[in-house]
Design a protein around this motif. Structure first.
Motif, PDB file in Angstrom:
ATOM      1  N   ALA A 106      33.995  45.516  29.598  1.00 50.26           N
ATOM      2  CA  ALA A 106      35.147  44.685  29.237  1.00 50.26           C
ATOM      3  C   ALA A 106      36.453  45.459  29.409  1.00 50.26           C
ATOM      4  N   GLN A 107      36.459  46.719  28.978  1.00 49.58           N
ATOM      5  CA  GLN A 107      37.663  47.531  29.098  1.00 49.58           C
ATOM      6  C   GLN A 107      37.953  47.895  30.553  1.00 49.58           C
ATOM      7  N   GLY A 108      36.903  48.132  31.316  1.00 47.96           N
ATOM      8  CA  GLY A 108      37.100  48.426  32.738  1.00 47.96           C
ATOM      9  C   GLY A 108      37.682  47.237  33.472  1.00 47.96           C
ATOM     10  N   MET A 109      37.162  46.063  33.186  1.00 50.11           N
ATOM     11  CA  MET A 109      37.680  44.836  33.801  1.00 50.11           C
ATOM     12  C   MET A 109      39.108  44.560  33.342  1.00 50.11           C
ATOM     13  N   ALA A 110      39.377  44.798  32.058  1.00 56.48           N
ATOM     14  CA  ALA A 110      40.720  44.567  31.527  1.00 56.48           C
ATOM     15  C   ALA A 110      41.738  45.493  32.183  1.00 56.48           C
ATOM     16  N   ARG A 111      41.359  46.735  32.365  1.00 56.24           N
ATOM     17  CA  ARG A 111      42.279  47.690  33.002  1.00 56.24           C
ATOM     18  C   ARG A 111      42.635  47.259  34.419  1.00 56.24           C
ATOM     19  N   LEU A 112      41.626  46.809  35.153  1.00 54.06           N
ATOM     20  CA  LEU A 112      41.888  46.381  36.525  1.00 54.06           C
ATOM     21  C   LEU A 112      42.768  45.142  36.543  1.00 54.06           C
ATOM     22  N   LEU A 113      42.492  44.181  35.677  1.00 54.49           N
ATOM     23  CA  LEU A 113      43.315  42.974  35.622  1.00 54.49           C
ATOM     24  C   LEU A 113      44.750  43.326  35.245  1.00 54.49           C
ATOM     25  N   GLY A 114      44.916  44.136  34.207  1.00 50.36           N
ATOM     26  CA  GLY A 114      46.260  44.528  33.790  1.00 50.36           C
ATOM     27  C   GLY A 114      47.028  45.239  34.890  1.00 50.36           C
ATOM     28  N   ARG A 115      46.339  46.123  35.609  1.00 47.39           N
ATOM     29  CA  ARG A 115      46.983  46.855  36.704  1.00 47.39           C
ATOM     30  C   ARG A 115      47.414  45.904  37.828  1.00 47.39           C
ATOM     31  N   MET A 132      49.443  33.604  34.217  1.00 46.01           N
ATOM     32  CA  MET A 132      48.288  33.350  33.361  1.00 46.01           C
ATOM     33  C   MET A 132      47.200  32.593  34.117  1.00 46.01           C
ATOM     34  N   GLN A 133      47.599  31.575  34.877  1.00 41.78           N
ATOM     35  CA  GLN A 133      46.622  30.800  35.635  1.00 41.78           C
ATOM     36  C   GLN A 133      45.961  31.669  36.702  1.00 41.78           C
ATOM     37  N   GLY A 134      46.768  32.496  37.365  1.00 38.37           N
ATOM     38  CA  GLY A 134      46.201  33.412  38.353  1.00 38.37           C
ATOM     39  C   GLY A 134      45.274  34.426  37.715  1.00 38.37           C
ATOM     40  N   GLY A 135      45.636  34.887  36.511  1.00 42.51           N
ATOM     41  CA  GLY A 135      44.792  35.852  35.817  1.00 42.51           C
ATOM     42  C   GLY A 135      43.422  35.307  35.495  1.00 42.51           C
ATOM     43  N   ILE A 136      43.352  34.031  35.168  1.00 45.13           N
ATOM     44  CA  ILE A 136      42.057  33.405  34.889  1.00 45.13           C
ATOM     45  C   ILE A 136      41.173  33.440  36.130  1.00 45.13           C
ATOM     46  N   GLU A 137      41.757  33.119  37.261  1.00 47.93           N
ATOM     47  CA  GLU A 137      40.979  33.128  38.511  1.00 47.93           C
ATOM     48  C   GLU A 137      40.567  34.545  38.894  1.00 47.93           C
ATOM     49  N   VAL A 138      41.461  35.499  38.673  1.00 48.45           N
ATOM     50  CA  VAL A 138      41.171  36.883  39.047  1.00 48.45           C
ATOM     51  C   VAL A 138      40.090  37.483  38.159  1.00 48.45           C
ATOM     52  N   ILE A 139      40.128  37.203  36.851  1.00 49.87           N
ATOM     53  CA  ILE A 139      39.107  37.778  35.963  1.00 49.87           C
ATOM     54  C   ILE A 139      37.731  37.219  36.295  1.00 49.87           C
ATOM     55  N   ARG A 140      37.675  35.991  36.778  1.00 50.42           N
ATOM     56  CA  ARG A 140      36.383  35.445  37.221  1.00 50.42           C
ATOM     57  C   ARG A 140      35.862  36.218  38.420  1.00 50.42           C
TER      58      ARG A 140
END
Length: 206
Positions: A90-99, A121-129
């Motif tokens: 979760a933290q690894g994915m969060a770091r990549l999304l935040g970056r 925010m909408q783009g972030g949802i698609e990217v985290i998927r």
């Protein structure tokens, strides 16, 4: 986002009395519409199409660039590195999304553009998927924990982005808007979880 459509004007009523053929032919031709009262000619009450298009364009460009990186070899290596460094998918994915969000917003700012928080925010949802999909394919994330981990990574990633983005990249109003949007998404998630418990073992989300 749907564009606004200005209301169509009713055609002028025709006289019911018989009229000469030449006059009937003249009235059969399309008549120019009159501007609405108090509205200058040539203007419309509809929102300009370019405003809607610019938001869609910003979403397509920003999200497309982030997705390209996620599926690229460098993106996979970065995700693997972040996950191993934290020991938590979760933290690894969060770091990549935040970056990715930070780089996207700051790049737009350097180009003289701003991206609305709603678009990010909408783009972030698609990217985290997409990040979740890559994490599973690389053996970094157990598919059985995907939903819970992806949700946590999304919220943490947005928070990291809001904290790490330079002051000039985000106005105080934009930062506050991200807080409001996160609260809205969290409330929706909680509502969905409660609904799922009421439904029993059936999944609340597809």
């Amino acid at each position: 986002m749907q564009g606004l459509i200005s209301g169509a004007q009713k055609p002028q009523q025709q006289s019911q009395q018989p009229q000469p053929q030449a006059q009937r032919q003249q009235q059969a031709q399309p008549q120019p519409q009159q501007p609405q009262q108090g509205q200058p000619p040539g203007q419309s009450t509809a929102k300009p199409a370019e405003d809607v298009a610019s938001s869609q364009e910003a979403y397509d460009v920003a999200t497309g660039q982030m997705l390209t990186f996620v599926y690229d070899k460098k993106g996979i290596e970065t995700l693997t590195s972040f996950t191993k460094a934290t020991g938590d998918p979760a933290q690894g994915m969060a770091r990549l999304l935040g970056r990715l969000l930070t780089m996207t917003v700051q790049s737009a700012m350097m180009a003289g553009k701003r991206i609305a928080p709603e678009v990010i925010m909408q783009g972030g949802i698609e990217v985290i998927r997409a990040i979740s999909e890559v994490a599973q394919s690389e053996g970094l994330l157990d598919p059985g924990q995907e939903k819970q981990v992806a949700e946590a990574a999304f919220f943490d990633g947005i928070a990291l982005f809001a904290n790490e983005a330079q002051e000039e990249a985000l106005t105080e109003g934009e930062r506050q808007r991200y807080v409001e949007l996160l609260d809205m998404v969290e409330q929706m998630e909680q509502g969905g979880a409660m609904k799922g418990r009421e439904q029993g073992p059936q999944e609340s989300m597809a």
